[in-house]
Design a protein around this motif. Structure first.
Motif, mmCIF file in Angstrom:
data_model
loop_
_atom_site.group_PDB
_atom_site.id
_atom_site.type_symbol
_atom_site.label_atom_id
_atom_site.label_comp_id
_atom_site.label_asym_id
_atom_site.label_seq_id
_atom_site.Cartn_x
_atom_site.Cartn_y
_atom_site.Cartn_z
ATOM 1 N N PHE A 1 3.483 80.809 13.157
ATOM 2 C CA PHE A 1 2.623 79.628 13.107
ATOM 3 C C PHE A 1 1.874 79.525 11.786
ATOM 4 N N ASP A 2 1.719 78.289 11.331
ATOM 5 C CA ASP A 2 0.909 77.991 10.154
ATOM 6 C C ASP A 2 -0.443 77.511 10.680
ATOM 7 N N ARG A 3 -1.456 78.315 10.473
ATOM 8 C CA ARG A 3 -2.794 78.000 10.966
ATOM 9 C C ARG A 3 -3.756 77.665 9.823
ATOM 10 N N THR A 4 -3.206 77.266 8.683
ATOM 11 C CA THR A 4 -4.045 77.005 7.513
ATOM 12 C C THR A 4 -4.731 75.646 7.544
ATOM 13 N N ILE A 5 -4.280 74.777 8.421
ATOM 14 C CA ILE A 5 -4.918 73.465 8.552
ATOM 15 C C ILE A 5 -5.452 73.326 9.975
ATOM 16 N N GLN A 6 -6.127 72.239 10.251
ATOM 17 C CA GLN A 6 -6.746 72.037 11.559
ATOM 18 C C GLN A 6 -5.708 72.014 12.686
ATOM 19 N N ILE A 7 -4.536 71.471 12.435
ATOM 20 C CA ILE A 7 -3.475 71.401 13.430
ATOM 21 C C ILE A 7 -2.553 72.599 13.240
ATOM 22 N N VAL A 8 -2.356 73.368 14.305
ATOM 23 C CA VAL A 8 -1.470 74.536 14.256
ATOM 24 C C VAL A 8 -0.033 74.035 14.363
ATOM 25 N N ARG A 9 0.827 74.500 13.428
ATOM 26 C CA ARG A 9 2.232 74.074 13.409
ATOM 27 C C ARG A 9 3.135 75.283 13.283
ATOM 28 N N LEU A 10 4.362 75.133 13.805
ATOM 29 C CA LEU A 10 5.370 76.161 13.586
ATOM 30 C C LEU A 10 5.821 76.107 12.138
ATOM 31 N N ARG A 11 6.085 77.242 11.575
ATOM 32 C CA ARG A 11 6.630 77.287 10.214
ATOM 33 C C ARG A 11 8.060 76.761 10.230
ATOM 34 N N ASP A 12 8.510 76.168 9.145
ATOM 35 C CA ASP A 12 9.870 75.641 9.041
ATOM 36 C C ASP A 12 10.890 76.745 9.294
ATOM 37 N N GLY A 13 11.928 76.420 10.045
ATOM 38 C CA GLY A 13 13.024 77.350 10.284
ATOM 39 C C GLY A 13 12.740 78.418 11.320
#
Length: 86
Positions: free
Chosen positions: A62-74
């Protein structure tokens, strides 16, 4: 709207804690197919509303660097507990 994890025994958004998210399957067909394969569900085909709960991903997926948590590409889900027959 209630979302249910596609994995056997996965959680539903109705019962999920606030720490569990429900990532949708990727739009990239190759990566989407890989997600289908790791689920080990014979004949399963992803629908537009298909999700997996965040419990099937490692924390570093997970990319938690912004307010919205997102899965990393790939990213591919890799945390599963399967019944013995699978």
């Amino acid at each position: 709207r209630i979302k249910c994890c596609c994995h056997i025994g996965g959680v539903s958004s109705l019962y999920a804690s606030t720490r569990v998210t429900m990532p949708v399957f990727p739009s990239d067909t190759g990566l989407r197919r890989l997600w289908e394969v790791v689920l080990r569900l014979e004949g399963f085909v992803v629908g537009n509303s298909s999700v997996l709960c965040s419990e099937h991903f490692k924390p570093d997926h997970f990319d938690r660097t912004i307010q919205i948590v997102r899965l990393r590409d790939g990213t591919t889900p890799s945390v599963f507990t399967f019944p013995c027959h699978l």
